[in-house]
Motif scaffolding. Structure first.
Motif, PDB file in Angstrom:
ATOM      1  N   PRO A 135       0.684  -1.232  -0.048  1.00 41.19           N
ATOM      2  CA  PRO A 135       0.035   0.048  -0.068  1.00 41.19           C
ATOM      3  C   PRO A 135       0.965   1.259  -0.088  1.00 41.19           C
ATOM      4  CG  PRO A 135      -0.947  -1.607   1.537  1.00 41.19           C
ATOM      5  CD  PRO A 135       0.450  -2.304   1.017  1.00 41.19           C
ATOM      6  N   GLN A 136       1.975   1.368   0.536  1.00 41.31           N
ATOM      7  CA  GLN A 136       2.848   2.388   0.746  1.00 41.31           C
ATOM      8  C   GLN A 136       3.404   2.927  -0.556  1.00 41.31           C
ATOM      9  OE1 GLN A 136       5.642   1.862   3.477  1.00 41.31           O
ATOM     10  NE2 GLN A 136       4.248   2.111   5.358  1.00 41.31           N
ATOM     11  N   ASP A 137       3.829   1.859  -1.592  1.00 40.99           N
ATOM     12  CA  ASP A 137       4.227   2.214  -2.840  1.00 40.99           C
ATOM     13  C   ASP A 137       3.128   2.746  -3.727  1.00 40.99           C
ATOM     14  OD1 ASP A 137       6.064   2.108  -4.833  1.00 40.99           O
ATOM     15  OD2 ASP A 137       5.211   0.333  -5.719  1.00 40.99           O
ATOM     16  N   ALA A 138       2.024   2.000  -3.470  1.00 45.40           N
ATOM     17  CA  ALA A 138       0.802   2.479  -4.322  1.00 45.40           C
ATOM     18  C   ALA A 138       0.318   3.962  -3.879  1.00 45.40           C
ATOM     19  CB  ALA A 138      -0.403   1.560  -3.950  1.00 45.40           C
ATOM     20  N   LYS A 139       0.539   4.273  -2.678  1.00 43.61           N
ATOM     21  CA  LYS A 139       0.068   5.624  -2.287  1.00 43.61           C
ATOM     22  C   LYS A 139       1.102   6.569  -2.983  1.00 43.61           C
ATOM     23  CE  LYS A 139      -0.478   6.086   2.089  1.00 43.61           C
ATOM     24  NZ  LYS A 139      -0.164   5.904   3.634  1.00 43.61           N
ATOM     25  N   ARG A 140       2.268   6.393  -2.875  1.00 42.55           N
ATOM     26  CA  ARG A 140       3.374   7.173  -3.612  1.00 42.55           C
ATOM     27  C   ARG A 140       3.122   7.522  -4.835  1.00 42.55           C
ATOM     28  NH1 ARG A 140       7.233   4.428  -0.065  1.00 42.55           N
ATOM     29  NH2 ARG A 140       7.487   2.878  -1.660  1.00 42.55           N
ATOM     30  N   LYS A 141       2.980   6.333  -5.643  1.00 40.89           N
ATOM     31  CA  LYS A 141       2.703   6.373  -6.849  1.00 40.89           C
ATOM     32  C   LYS A 141       1.216   7.322  -7.410  1.00 40.89           C
ATOM     33  CE  LYS A 141       4.905   2.354  -8.477  1.00 40.89           C
ATOM     34  NZ  LYS A 141       4.739   0.973  -9.034  1.00 40.89           N
ATOM     35  N   ILE A 142       0.246   7.012  -6.429  1.00 42.62           N
ATOM     36  CA  ILE A 142      -0.845   7.676  -6.845  1.00 42.62           C
ATOM     37  C   ILE A 142      -0.805   9.275  -6.348  1.00 42.62           C
ATOM     38  CG2 ILE A 142      -3.413   8.015  -6.000  1.00 42.62           C
ATOM     39  CD1 ILE A 142      -3.178   4.900  -5.204  1.00 42.62           C
ATOM     40  N   GLN A 143      -0.278   9.525  -5.398  1.00 43.46           N
ATOM     41  CA  GLN A 143       0.231  10.685  -5.065  1.00 43.46           C
ATOM     42  C   GLN A 143       1.001  11.770  -6.086  1.00 43.46           C
ATOM     43  OE1 GLN A 143      -1.165  12.427  -2.288  1.00 43.46           O
ATOM     44  NE2 GLN A 143      -0.374  14.298  -3.343  1.00 43.46           N
ATOM     45  N   SER A 144       1.765  11.015  -6.801  1.00 43.50           N
ATOM     46  CA  SER A 144       2.534  11.390  -7.925  1.00 43.50           C
ATOM     47  C   SER A 144       1.708  11.924  -8.984  1.00 43.50           C
ATOM     48  CB  SER A 144       3.632  10.554  -8.409  1.00 43.50           C
ATOM     49  OG  SER A 144       4.597  10.407  -7.563  1.00 43.50           O
ATOM     50  N   ALA A 145       0.477  11.017  -9.210  1.00 44.31           N
ATOM     51  CA  ALA A 145      -0.209  11.158 -10.440  1.00 44.31           C
ATOM     52  C   ALA A 145      -1.185  12.481 -10.111  1.00 44.31           C
ATOM     53  CB  ALA A 145      -1.147  10.064 -10.515  1.00 44.31           C
ATOM     54  N   LEU A 146      -1.607  12.586  -8.843  1.00 42.56           N
ATOM     55  CA  LEU A 146      -2.504  13.585  -8.139  1.00 42.56           C
ATOM     56  C   LEU A 146      -1.703  14.976  -8.361  1.00 42.56           C
ATOM     57  CD1 LEU A 146      -4.047  12.363  -4.810  1.00 42.56           C
ATOM     58  CD2 LEU A 146      -5.231  13.605  -6.732  1.00 42.56           C
ATOM     59  N   ASN A 147      -0.298  14.855  -8.150  1.00 42.57           N
ATOM     60  CA  ASN A 147       0.597  16.146  -8.140  1.00 42.57           C
ATOM     61  C   ASN A 147       0.569  16.439  -9.736  1.00 42.57           C
ATOM     62  OD1 ASN A 147       1.037  16.141  -5.332  1.00 42.57           O
ATOM     63  ND2 ASN A 147       2.926  15.000  -5.647  1.00 42.57           N
ATOM     64  N   VAL A 148       0.756  15.712 -10.593  1.00 44.08           N
ATOM     65  CA  VAL A 148       0.639  16.090 -12.164  1.00 44.08           C
ATOM     66  C   VAL A 148      -0.762  16.864 -12.326  1.00 44.08           C
ATOM     67  CG1 VAL A 148       0.978  15.104 -14.386  1.00 44.08           C
ATOM     68  CG2 VAL A 148       2.581  14.268 -12.645  1.00 44.08           C
ATOM     69  N   LEU A 149      -1.697  15.961 -11.846  1.00 44.16           N
ATOM     70  CA  LEU A 149      -3.307  16.480 -12.264  1.00 44.16           C
ATOM     71  C   LEU A 149      -3.418  18.068 -11.969  1.00 44.16           C
ATOM     72  CD1 LEU A 149      -5.111  13.193 -11.719  1.00 44.16           C
ATOM     73  CD2 LEU A 149      -4.654  14.675 -14.070  1.00 44.16           C
ATOM     74  N   GLU A 150      -2.741  17.989 -10.409  1.00 41.70           N
ATOM     75  CA  GLU A 150      -3.018  19.571  -9.919  1.00 41.70           C
ATOM     76  C   GLU A 150      -2.178  20.507 -10.462  1.00 41.70           C
ATOM     77  OE1 GLU A 150      -2.500  18.389  -5.871  1.00 41.70           O
ATOM     78  OE2 GLU A 150      -4.542  17.589  -5.636  1.00 41.70           O
ATOM     79  N   LYS A 151      -1.064  20.069 -10.952  1.00 40.89           N
ATOM     80  CA  LYS A 151       0.035  20.975 -11.539  1.00 40.89           C
ATOM     81  C   LYS A 151      -0.419  21.726 -12.743  1.00 40.89           C
ATOM     82  CE  LYS A 151       4.276  22.651 -10.939  1.00 40.89           C
ATOM     83  NZ  LYS A 151       4.588  23.650  -9.623  1.00 40.89           N
ATOM     84  N   TRP A 152      -1.195  20.920 -13.487  1.00 40.03           N
ATOM     85  CA  TRP A 152      -1.703  21.550 -14.660  1.00 40.03           C
ATOM     86  C   TRP A 152      -2.606  22.633 -14.604  1.00 40.03           C
ATOM     87  CZ3 TRP A 152      -2.814  23.058 -19.379  1.00 40.03           C
ATOM     88  CH2 TRP A 152      -4.104  22.973 -19.777  1.00 40.03           C
ATOM     89  N   ARG A 153      -3.458  22.461 -13.487  1.00 43.82           N
ATOM     90  CA  ARG A 153      -4.352  23.747 -13.282  1.00 43.82           C
ATOM     91  C   ARG A 153      -3.342  24.933 -12.707  1.00 43.82           C
ATOM     92  NH1 ARG A 153      -9.824  24.221 -11.963  1.00 43.82           N
ATOM     93  NH2 ARG A 153     -10.379  26.115 -10.921  1.00 43.82           N
ATOM     94  N   GLU A 154      -2.703  24.628 -11.868  1.00 44.77           N
ATOM     95  CA  GLU A 154      -1.628  25.593 -11.067  1.00 44.77           C
ATOM     96  C   GLU A 154      -1.000  26.427 -12.256  1.00 44.77           C
ATOM     97  OE1 GLU A 154       2.152  25.772  -8.169  1.00 44.77           O
ATOM     98  OE2 GLU A 154       0.706  23.950  -7.869  1.00 44.77           O
ATOM     99  N   THR A 155      -0.322  25.590 -13.132  1.00 43.17           N
ATOM    100  CA  THR A 155       0.367  26.047 -14.215  1.00 43.17           C
ATOM    101  C   THR A 155      -0.278  27.043 -15.132  1.00 43.17           C
ATOM    102  OG1 THR A 155       2.001  24.125 -14.028  1.00 43.17           O
ATOM    103  CG2 THR A 155       2.053  25.698 -16.121  1.00 43.17           C
ATOM    104  N   TYR A 156      -1.331  26.529 -15.500  1.00 45.06           N
ATOM    105  CA  TYR A 156      -2.339  27.504 -16.223  1.00 45.06           C
ATOM    106  C   TYR A 156      -2.532  28.912 -15.864  1.00 45.06           C
ATOM    107  CZ  TYR A 156      -6.692  29.277 -18.540  1.00 45.06           C
ATOM    108  OH  TYR A 156      -7.572  30.037 -19.047  1.00 45.06           O
ATOM    109  N   PHE A 157      -3.029  28.940 -14.485  1.00 41.80           N
ATOM    110  CA  PHE A 157      -3.263  30.130 -13.908  1.00 41.80           C
ATOM    111  C   PHE A 157      -2.157  30.897 -13.649  1.00 41.80           C
ATOM    112  CE2 PHE A 157      -7.257  27.929 -12.575  1.00 41.80           C
ATOM    113  CZ  PHE A 157      -8.002  28.811 -13.270  1.00 41.80           C
ATOM    114  N   LYS A 158      -0.908  30.282 -13.497  1.00 40.90           N
ATOM    115  CA  LYS A 158       0.332  31.122 -13.411  1.00 40.90           C
ATOM    116  C   LYS A 158       0.770  31.726 -14.550  1.00 40.90           C
ATOM    117  CE  LYS A 158       2.796  28.694  -9.454  1.00 40.90           C
ATOM    118  NZ  LYS A 158       3.808  27.992  -9.250  1.00 40.90           N
TER     119      LYS A 158
END
Length: 223
Positions: free
Chosen positions: A1-24
């Motif tokens: 589960p810990q490895d899965a959580k790290r990978k899922i968090q990385s995916a979340l960071n990418v998805l959230e970065k897209w919105r953040e980058t657009y507004f910047k």
């Protein structure tokens, strides 16, 4: 589960970065005054990625649930309760939680199947609640048949610092009264043995009486 959580968090960071980058970038363009206002249809820009992020959060929660159950249903609990079979039975139910998620017949990141995905997660949460109840019942019954008050107390002290399901953690902390009851029984048993044999302590063959009595009393103390 810990490895899965790290990978899922990385995916979340990418998805959230897209919105953040657009507004910047949008802000920089507007502040420069060199171009026209930079505006696009936000639904078309973010609807899919926001839905994917929500699904990732769901999956991250699933991984956390598995980790929480594994934290509590481990070798330490087996050692104290002496019921490896009962714990393994609960663990098998925990592992089965992910089967419906792994076998969904649709793309979970496709919003067209949102209702179906929500139904899967609803079923997952219902199953988790049932396993929580089963685990709490198992713990409650097991602690009534404690093998060792000292071992059980050490286990509770350890679980104070281990993340697990809130309801299960509360159940574990409520077991202090059972442990004190078991400890009282153990002290009373040792006291009875001492009173029964104090005039003629059992010793090993050829052991000096005084040395044997001291060894016997020490054994009762450490018991």
């Amino acid at each position: 589960p810990q490895d899965a959580k790290r990978k899922i968090q990385s995916a979340l960071n990418v998805l959230e970065k897209w919105r953040e980058t657009y507004f910047k970038v949008r802000q920089k363009i507007e502040e420069s005054g060199r171009d026209q206002r930079w505006e696009f249809d936000r639904k078309r820009l973010f609807d899919r990625t926001e839905y994917m992020a929500m699904c990732c959060q769901n999956i991250h929660m699933v991984a956390q649930v598995l980790e929480d159950f594994h934290n509590i249903l481990g070798p330490e609990l087996k050692a104290v309760t002496g019921d490896s079979q009962g714990i393994d039975d609960v663990l098998r139910r925990v592992e089965a939680l992910v089967v419906p998620l792994e076998t969904v017949p649709f793309d979970i990141f496709d919003r067209r199947f949102q209702a179906s995905w929500e139904a899967v997660m609803h079923r997952f949460n219902e199953d988790v609640a049932k396993i929580e109840d089963a685990t709490k019942t198992f713990i409650n019954e097991s602690f009534k048949k404690l093998r060792s008050a000292e071992g059980a107390f050490d286990l509770l002290q350890k679980f104070k610092h281990i993340k697990t399901r809130d309801s299960i953690n509360k159940q574990m902390m409520d077991k202090f009264s059972d442990i004190l009851g078991r400890y009282k029984e153990e002290v009373q048993l040792v006291n009875k043995l001492f009173d029964t044999n104090r005039e003629s302590p059992p010793t090993f063959k050829n052991q000096p009486p005084i040395a044997g009595a001291i060894a016997w009393s020490k054994a009762l103390f450490f018991r």
